[in-house]
Design an enzyme around this catalytic site. Structure first.
Site, PDB file in Angstrom:
ATOM      1  N   GLU A 132       1.110   5.541   1.126  1.00  0.00           N
ATOM      2  CA  GLU A 132       0.564   6.615   1.969  1.00  0.00           C
ATOM      3  C   GLU A 132       0.771   7.975   1.297  1.00  0.00           C
ATOM      4  OE1 GLU A 132       1.085   6.254   6.182  1.00  0.00           O
ATOM      5  OE2 GLU A 132       1.621   8.373   6.322  1.00  0.00           O
ATOM      6  N   HIS A 137       4.197  -0.963   3.445  1.00  0.00           N
ATOM      7  CA  HIS A 137       3.401   0.265   3.305  1.00  0.00           C
ATOM      8  C   HIS A 137       4.400   1.386   3.024  1.00  0.00           C
ATOM      9  CE1 HIS A 137       0.029   3.034   4.181  1.00  0.00           C
ATOM     10  NE2 HIS A 137       0.871   3.752   4.902  1.00  0.00           N
ATOM     11  N   ASP A 174      -0.672  13.825  17.227  1.00  0.00           N
ATOM     12  CA  ASP A 174       0.112  14.717  18.095  1.00  0.00           C
ATOM     13  C   ASP A 174      -0.433  16.120  17.934  1.00  0.00           C
ATOM     14  OD1 ASP A 174       2.098  12.848  19.040  1.00  0.00           O
ATOM     15  OD2 ASP A 174       2.854  12.841  16.981  1.00  0.00           O
ATOM     16  N   PHE A 180      12.717  14.547  10.550  1.00  0.00           N
ATOM     17  CA  PHE A 180      11.574  13.645  10.826  1.00  0.00           C
ATOM     18  C   PHE A 180      11.982  12.581  11.834  1.00  0.00           C
ATOM     19  CE2 PHE A 180       9.015  13.550   6.574  1.00  0.00           C
ATOM     20  CZ  PHE A 180       8.557  14.819   6.833  1.00  0.00           C
ATOM     21  N   SER A 236       0.841  -1.202   0.000  1.00  0.00           N
ATOM     22  CA  SER A 236       0.000   0.000   0.000  1.00  0.00           C
ATOM     23  C   SER A 236       0.874   1.250   0.000  1.00  0.00           C
ATOM     24  CB  SER A 236      -0.915  -0.023   1.231  1.00  0.00           C
ATOM     25  OG  SER A 236      -0.157  -0.266   2.403  1.00  0.00           O
TER      26      SER A 236
HETATM   27  C1  LIG Z   1       1.493   4.332  10.235  1.00  0.00           C
HETATM   28  C2  LIG Z   1       1.396   5.672  10.939  1.00  0.00           C
HETATM   29  C3  LIG Z   1       0.541   6.642  10.442  1.00  0.00           C
HETATM   30  C4  LIG Z   1       0.426   7.892  11.081  1.00  0.00           C
HETATM   31  N1  LIG Z   1      -0.453   8.813  10.574  1.00  0.00           N
HETATM   32  C5  LIG Z   1      -0.665   9.974  11.243  1.00  0.00           C
HETATM   33  C6  LIG Z   1      -1.663  10.918  10.805  1.00  0.00           C
HETATM   34  O1  LIG Z   1      -2.322  10.724   9.771  1.00  0.00           O
HETATM   35  N2  LIG Z   1      -1.847  12.028  11.553  1.00  0.00           N
HETATM   36  C7  LIG Z   1      -1.143  12.270  12.704  1.00  0.00           C
HETATM   37  O2  LIG Z   1      -1.388  13.295  13.352  1.00  0.00           O
HETATM   38  N3  LIG Z   1      -0.190  11.404  13.132  1.00  0.00           N
HETATM   39  C8  LIG Z   1       0.056  10.273  12.432  1.00  0.00           C
HETATM   40  N4  LIG Z   1       1.004   9.377  12.883  1.00  0.00           N
HETATM   41  C9  LIG Z   1       1.818   9.721  14.056  1.00  0.00           C
HETATM   42  C10 LIG Z   1       1.131   9.313  15.366  1.00  0.00           C
HETATM   43  O3  LIG Z   1      -0.080  10.015  15.514  1.00  0.00           O
HETATM   44  C11 LIG Z   1       2.085   9.665  16.498  1.00  0.00           C
HETATM   45  O4  LIG Z   1       3.179   8.772  16.493  1.00  0.00           O
HETATM   46  C12 LIG Z   1       1.461   9.752  17.886  1.00  0.00           C
HETATM   47  O5  LIG Z   1       2.442  10.275  18.777  1.00  0.00           O
HETATM   48  C13 LIG Z   1       1.005   8.422  18.470  1.00  0.00           C
HETATM   49  O6  LIG Z   1      -0.108   7.941  17.832  1.00  0.00           O
HETATM   50  P1  LIG Z   1      -0.613   6.443  18.152  1.00  0.00           P
HETATM   51  O7  LIG Z   1      -1.872   6.265  17.423  1.00  0.00           O
HETATM   52  O8  LIG Z   1       0.473   5.480  17.924  1.00  0.00           O
HETATM   53  O9  LIG Z   1      -0.886   6.611  19.724  1.00  0.00           O
HETATM   54  P2  LIG Z   1      -1.121   5.604  20.940  1.00  0.00           P
HETATM   55  O10 LIG Z   1      -1.236   4.193  20.476  1.00  0.00           O
HETATM   56  O11 LIG Z   1      -2.259   6.182  21.682  1.00  0.00           O
HETATM   57  O12 LIG Z   1       0.232   5.717  21.743  1.00  0.00           O
HETATM   58  C14 LIG Z   1       0.795   6.976  22.083  1.00  0.00           C
HETATM   59  C15 LIG Z   1       1.681   6.865  23.321  1.00  0.00           C
HETATM   60  O13 LIG Z   1       0.848   6.679  24.470  1.00  0.00           O
HETATM   61  C16 LIG Z   1       1.118   5.460  25.120  1.00  0.00           C
HETATM   62  N5  LIG Z   1      -0.211   4.877  25.416  1.00  0.00           N
HETATM   63  C17 LIG Z   1      -1.071   4.341  24.523  1.00  0.00           C
HETATM   64  N6  LIG Z   1      -2.208   3.950  25.120  1.00  0.00           N
HETATM   65  C18 LIG Z   1      -2.066   4.230  26.445  1.00  0.00           C
HETATM   66  C19 LIG Z   1      -2.911   4.065  27.548  1.00  0.00           C
HETATM   67  N7  LIG Z   1      -4.142   3.534  27.414  1.00  0.00           N
HETATM   68  N8  LIG Z   1      -2.439   4.483  28.764  1.00  0.00           N
HETATM   69  C20 LIG Z   1      -1.208   5.041  28.895  1.00  0.00           C
HETATM   70  N9  LIG Z   1      -0.362   5.223  27.856  1.00  0.00           N
HETATM   71  C21 LIG Z   1      -0.790   4.831  26.640  1.00  0.00           C
HETATM   72  C22 LIG Z   1       1.893   4.616  24.127  1.00  0.00           C
HETATM   73  O14 LIG Z   1       2.772   3.703  24.772  1.00  0.00           O
HETATM   74  C23 LIG Z   1       2.642   5.684  23.321  1.00  0.00           C
HETATM   75  O15 LIG Z   1       3.798   6.085  24.004  1.00  0.00           O
HETATM   76  C24 LIG Z   1       1.190   8.149  12.240  1.00  0.00           C
HETATM   77  C25 LIG Z   1       2.078   7.176  12.733  1.00  0.00           C
HETATM   78  C26 LIG Z   1       2.202   5.949  12.087  1.00  0.00           C
HETATM   79  C27 LIG Z   1       3.171   4.924  12.601  1.00  0.00           C
END
Ligand SMILES: Cc1cc2nc3c(=O)[nH]c(=O)nc-3n(C[C@H](O)[C@H](O)[C@H](O)COP(=O)(O)OP(=O)(O)OC[C@H]3O[C@@H](n4cnc5c(N)ncnc54)[C@H](O)[C@@H]3O)c2cc1C
Length: 286
Positions: free
Chosen positions: A14, A264, A105, A214, A12
């Site tokens: 992005e 990806h 973020d 980055f 895929s």
């Molecule tokens: C494939 C991919 C695509 C992305 N696309 C985007 C995008 O379109 N837009 C964007 O803004 N960002 C994007 N990001 C970046 C991402 O949003 C950031 O890395 C962000 O800091 C974490 O998102 P996450 O969904 O992994 O968060 P989470 O899974 O919520 O994790 C974030 C942090 O919190 C901790 N954590 C998670 N759940 C809990 C909990 N229940 N209690 C306590 N701590 C917890 C985790 O250990 C981690 O350190 C992308 C990243 C990747 C890998």
């Protein structure tokens, strides 16, 4: 037999939503070139707090108008449940069947959880499953070199497992250049009973300064020898890109040979680097 054929692997691309009309034209040209390869889908990023909402919609709508399988990203931090519900309803109307569910973020200065109903991505996955059942396949993010804010690797893995337990069907990783980090991460996931496919995210190397910025921000390590070689090319972009291609090609080969369930590609809205990797890997066109 090539890596893709008969393998059940997922390949895929992005995209990010362009800011200008010119950027949109470039995106369209890149998509037309890449779509000819027959990828499973294109994903489109989304700015946390809704900062790219309209531009993400515009890009997704164009992709759907071309009959292309599209997976919008959805970042929940700073959003209300009602906003997210409306976005999901909008995507269902467009027959979208896959979402990349993220925390996102917020810009610095706005704390995590500011003015929103979600703190972490597992809450978004749960919300989508409760509200929408199985209407969407849900991909989540994974971090072979661990998330930069994680207290420690074990806690990060537990948090990753929360997303799977909440209903994620698959994961896409942050990019990395250490193949052992990926396989080590997958092994630890399997030990914890996490069975979903974990697709490596692949960042082509085309520009040292941008990549270094980055990588520092997202916690992806550029191995020292790669960094030194890239720095050494200075303004010689052709040599830098040729070296970058070899590094990433070797990474992709090791990943596929080691059993990775697909790739990806982070295209940065450019077709050339991903197209070359695809061709040199021997992945077939459509
Ligand atoms: C494939 C991919 C695509 C992305 N696309 C985007 C995008 O379109 N837009 C964007 O803004 N960002 C994007 N990001 C970046 C991402 O949003 C950031 O890395 C962000 O800091 C974490 O998102 P996450 O969904 O992994 O968060 P989470 O899974 O919520 O994790 C974030 C942090 O919190 C901790 N954590 C998670 N759940 C809990 C909990 N229940 N209690 C306590 N701590 C917890 C985790 O250990 C981690 O350190 C992308 C990243 C990747 C890998």
């Amino acid at each position: 037999m090539s890596a893709k054929e008969g393998s059940g692997r997922s390949f895929s691309f992005e995209l990010f939503p362009p800011k200008t009309a010119e950027g949109m034209e470039k995106l369209k040209a890149a998509v037309i070139a890449l779509n000819a390869l027959g990828p499973e889908y294109f994903s489109v990023t989304y700015g946390a707090g809704g900062s790219t909402r309209e531009r993400t919609f515009e890009t997704v709508t164009w992709l759907r108008s071309q009959g292309i399988e599209t997976a919008p990203h959805l970042a929940c931090v700073g959003s209300r449940r009602t906003d997210i519900g409306q976005i999901l309803a909008h995507y269902r109307e467009q027959s979208i069947r896959r979402i990349v569910a993220l925390r996102g973020d917020l810009p610095s200065g706005m704390g995590v959880g500011a003015a929103g109903d979600f703190r972490y991505a597992n809450e978004l996955v749960e919300f989508i499953r409760v509200e929408q059942g199985d209407a969407f396949r849900i991909e989540v993010a994974a971090y072979p070199e661990y998330h930069p804010q994680a207290a420690n690797p074990a806690r990060d893995l537990e948090n990753f497992r929360r997303k799977v337990q909440a209903g994620a069907d698959g994961a896409i990783t942050q990019y990395f250049y250490n193949v052992d980090a990926y396989f080590g991460f997958v092994d630890r996931c399997r030990d914890l009973g996490i069975q979903i496919p974990i697709i490596p995210g692949i960042m082509p190397i085309t520009n040292y300064t941008q990549l270094a910025r980055f990588s520092d921000a997202c916690g992806a390590e550029i191995p020292r020898w790669v960094r030194r070689r890239l720095q050494g090319y200075g303004d010689d972009l052709d040599s830098l890109r040729a070296f970058g291609h070899e590094v990433v090609l070797r990474l992709c080969r090791h990943l596929l040979e080691g059993g990775a369930p697909g790739l990806h590609f982070y295209t940065m809205n450019q077709s050339g680097p991903s197209l070359r990797l695809w061709q040199d890997l021997g992945l077939p066109g459509d």
